[in-house]
Motif scaffolding. Structure first.
Motif, mmCIF file in Angstrom:
data_model
loop_
_atom_site.group_PDB
_atom_site.id
_atom_site.type_symbol
_atom_site.label_atom_id
_atom_site.label_comp_id
_atom_site.label_asym_id
_atom_site.label_seq_id
_atom_site.Cartn_x
_atom_site.Cartn_y
_atom_site.Cartn_z
ATOM 1 N N ALA A 220 0.826 -1.204 0.000
ATOM 2 C CA ALA A 220 0.000 0.000 0.000
ATOM 3 C C ALA A 220 0.864 1.259 0.000
ATOM 4 N N LEU A 221 1.924 1.253 0.788
ATOM 5 C CA LEU A 221 2.824 2.404 0.803
ATOM 6 C C LEU A 221 3.412 2.652 -0.585
ATOM 7 N N ARG A 222 3.877 1.581 -1.228
ATOM 8 C CA ARG A 222 4.472 1.739 -2.558
ATOM 9 C C ARG A 222 3.438 2.165 -3.597
ATOM 10 N N ALA A 223 2.167 1.861 -3.330
ATOM 11 C CA ALA A 223 1.098 2.260 -4.250
ATOM 12 C C ALA A 223 0.664 3.705 -4.046
ATOM 13 N N GLY A 224 1.189 4.352 -3.004
ATOM 14 C CA GLY A 224 0.854 5.747 -2.754
ATOM 15 C C GLY A 224 -0.123 5.983 -1.630
ATOM 16 N N ALA A 225 -0.515 4.943 -0.918
ATOM 17 C CA ALA A 225 -1.451 5.094 0.193
ATOM 18 C C ALA A 225 -0.724 5.598 1.437
ATOM 19 N N ALA A 226 -1.504 6.132 2.358
ATOM 20 C CA ALA A 226 -0.969 6.548 3.650
ATOM 21 C C ALA A 226 -1.180 5.435 4.671
ATOM 22 N N VAL A 227 -0.289 5.382 5.650
ATOM 23 C CA VAL A 227 -0.444 4.466 6.778
ATOM 24 C C VAL A 227 -0.378 5.295 8.056
ATOM 25 N N ALA A 228 -0.871 4.746 9.139
ATOM 26 C CA ALA A 228 -0.870 5.485 10.400
ATOM 27 C C ALA A 228 -0.884 4.525 11.577
ATOM 28 N N ALA A 345 -0.831 -5.578 15.289
ATOM 29 C CA ALA A 345 -0.527 -4.244 14.790
ATOM 30 C C ALA A 345 -1.785 -3.392 14.864
ATOM 31 N N CYS A 346 -1.804 -2.408 15.755
ATOM 32 C CA CYS A 346 -2.992 -1.566 15.891
ATOM 33 C C CYS A 346 -3.140 -0.606 14.719
ATOM 34 N N GLY A 347 -2.034 -0.302 14.048
ATOM 35 C CA GLY A 347 -2.072 0.595 12.910
ATOM 36 C C GLY A 347 -1.984 -0.151 11.600
ATOM 37 N N GLY A 348 -1.969 0.613 10.504
ATOM 38 C CA GLY A 348 -1.882 0.004 9.187
ATOM 39 C C GLY A 348 -2.266 1.004 8.112
ATOM 40 N N VAL A 349 -2.818 0.506 7.027
ATOM 41 C CA VAL A 349 -3.205 1.341 5.898
ATOM 42 C C VAL A 349 -4.426 2.161 6.278
ATOM 43 N N VAL A 368 -4.405 -5.392 8.602
ATOM 44 C CA VAL A 368 -3.586 -4.572 7.709
ATOM 45 C C VAL A 368 -4.066 -3.125 7.667
ATOM 46 N N ALA A 369 -5.298 -2.878 8.100
ATOM 47 C CA ALA A 369 -5.913 -1.560 7.964
ATOM 48 C C ALA A 369 -5.909 -0.780 9.267
ATOM 49 N N ARG A 370 -5.942 0.539 9.131
ATOM 50 C CA ARG A 370 -6.149 1.432 10.266
ATOM 51 C C ARG A 370 -7.493 2.125 10.035
#
Length: 526
Positions: A220-228, A345-349, A368-370
């Motif tokens: 997701a990061l490489r695709a341009g999405a934000a993570v948090a 993992a509490c955070g993610g995409v 995988v998601a936030r």
């Protein structure tokens, strides 16, 4: 260059509760669905979940949806998205009913489902299956449904997701994969759902299976999405201790404490009394930190979970009982040696409760998601709940988005990425970025990972996973270094206080022009 191509309406990456729920719903809606999984379809993280599904069904006196929402917010340390919490918790009863209609069998007492209580919950609201094998039962039911349904999803095992394919408009247009022999393929699709689980393998000792290497977050990061919220890695307080070990360790479900077991140090002292109003049933971050402190104070390698007073332990917790006996521990007669280990993992995409991300055509659900449900610390047994609810809502979003304008031809393949030796990454993260972090340790871990990182193009599953773990290490360290306070599962020993004035916000991370994760903003609403 791909050696083969195929097409679908939806590609689901991962075969846990969120992924299979979405795949089944999408197939029932008439979509052509392909599920991509690295191992057998039943080998995702879901099957290892012991505790259960936290849900208010309305048949327990005194328990309410509002109480479940309040418990979730209390555990989340001020970083939950309250609207997301309320929406997911409220949708829980219907989601559980649909799961039961698909064949999942929960433990019951007569006509009523049995309940247990876990840390941070104010009521007995966790439904379970097989005593302590809830995840395994949910996975069994969903896999069986996927295999028996005519027109159901196509299951593509032995394939790892490498990168999202994008068109000239920047929208996702498919998925690049590698099979077990390293042969590349392309699945063309206007929608890709990431349901790959978390990144527990970032640490040397974890409750996670070998598949949990952060592939989805990295993609997701490489695709341009934000993570948090990546800095909020939840360490389960009670993992069976059998000596220094690397890899997945047997979990001792929190429900054991929910049924009355207590934590003791090697002198027999109950050290959780006075640490929190709920004592042994405090939220996981509190208990894990307390165990870690007590081990440091006493020089012990582990603490002890005393379940010797519980009646029916072997039948109520058959998975835990078998793991203990295999390790030479009889929990009916002696306390269970336990330590914390990386768990969730509490955070993610960054995604909505419908799974939508900021990248058109890319969706995320499950660990995988936030979504904002968990905040700085996940309330026990809210994860399976989130997977069920968001997994089905993704399908509605995909159907609604089908007519959005698309671009033309696919753009070129992604460039080489940073890859470090997995063992180096795990040792650095375990030593300096686990429970109890400080600026010096985080800087040391960053230096170690940086020195070990080389640019390469992954050619097989191991390469893809190592690249993902490298990127996740960089991202977690960036977030942990920026958050100069202690909140939820993020404990800074050099900043032990919580800062609600300047740091009550999630840290958003994106890749910069060089492909490195940077904290882009403190703008994800809490």
């Amino acid at each position: 260059m791909s050696t083969w191509e195929a097409s679908a309406d939806l590609v689901v990456v991962g075969s846990g509760v969120a992924g299979l729920t979405a795949a089944l719903d999408a197939a029932e809606a008439g979509l052509r669905v392909v599920v991509v999984t690295k191992d057998a379809v039943s080998e995702g993280s879901t099957r290892w979940a012991q505790g259960g599904v936290a849900v208010v069904l309305g048949d327990i006196a005194g328990d309410t949806v509002e109480a479940h929402v309040a418990d979730t917010l209390a555990a989340g340390g001020g970083l939950n998205d309250e609207a997301a919490v309320r929406e997911i918790v409220s949708a829980g009863p219907a989601a559980v009913q649909r799961l039961r209609a698909r064949g999942a069998r929960f433990d019951a007492r007569g006509a009523q489902l049995d309940r247990t209580r876990e840390g941070g919950h104010s009521a007995f609201r966790v439904v379970h299956a097989g005593g302590d094998a809830t995840g395994a039962e949910i996975e069994r039911a969903l896999v069986a449904a996927a295999r028996r349904d005519r027109g159901g999803p196509t299951i593509l095992t032995g394939h790892v997701a490498v990168d999202a394919a994008k068109d000239t408009s920047g929208a996702v247009a498919g998925l690049h994969v590698l099979d077990d022999a390293g042969r590349p393929g392309l699945l063309r699709a206007p929608a890709v759902l990431l349901a790959t689980g978390g990144y527990g393998q970032l640490y040397a000792s974890t409750t996670n299976p070998a598949t949990s290497t952060g592939d989805g977050v990295a993609l997701a990061l490489r695709a341009g999405a934000a993570v948090a919220d990546l800095e909020f890695v939840q360490f389960h307080p009670t993992v069976l201790y059998t000596g220094p070990a690397v890899g997945r360790r047997p979990l001792v479900t929190e429900a054991v404490r929910g049924e009355g077991a207590v934590l003791r140090d090697r002198t027999g002292t109950r050290f959780m009394v006075g640490q929190h109003p709920l004592a042994d049933l405090a939220p996981r971050d509190v208990v894990a930190a307390a165990i870690t402190r007590r081990m440091a104070e006493t020089g012990a390698d582990c603490m002890y979970l005393d379940a010797t007073e519980l009646s029916g332990f072997a039948s109520r917790f058959p998975t835990v009982y078998a793991s203990c006996l295999e390790a030479g521990v009889d929990p009916l007669r002696e306390p269970i040696p336990v330590t914390p280990a990386a768990h969730y993992a509490c955070g993610g995409v960054v995604a909505g409760v419908d799974g939508r991300t900021a990248v058109r055509g890319l969706y995320a659900a499950g660990e995988v998601a936030r979504t904002g449900l968990h905040g700085a610390n996940r309330l026990a047994s809210n994860s399976l709940l989130e997977g069920l609810v968001v997994g089905e809502r993704v399908v509605r979003a995909v159907l609604a988005d089908r007519d959005l304008p698309r671009g033309g031809a696919l753009v070129g393949a992604a460039p080489a990425v940073g890859v470090a030796d997995r063992g180096v990454v795990q040792r650095a993260m375990s030593a300096f970025a686990a429970i109890g972090r400080d600026a010096g340790g985080l800087a040391t871990a960053s230096d170690v990972v940086e020195r070990a990182t080389l640019l390469a193009t992954p050619l097989d599953r191991t390469g893809v996973e190592d690249a993902a773990l490298t990127l996740l290490a960089q991202a977690v360290l960036a977030a942990a270094g920026t958050r100069r306070e202690s909140r939820g599962c993020h404990v800074r020993t050099d900043f032990p206080a919580r800062d609600d004035v300047y740091q009550r916000a999630s840290l958003e991370i994106r890749l910069d022009a060089a492909g490195r994760p940077v904290v882009a903003a403190e703008a994800v609403a809490a």
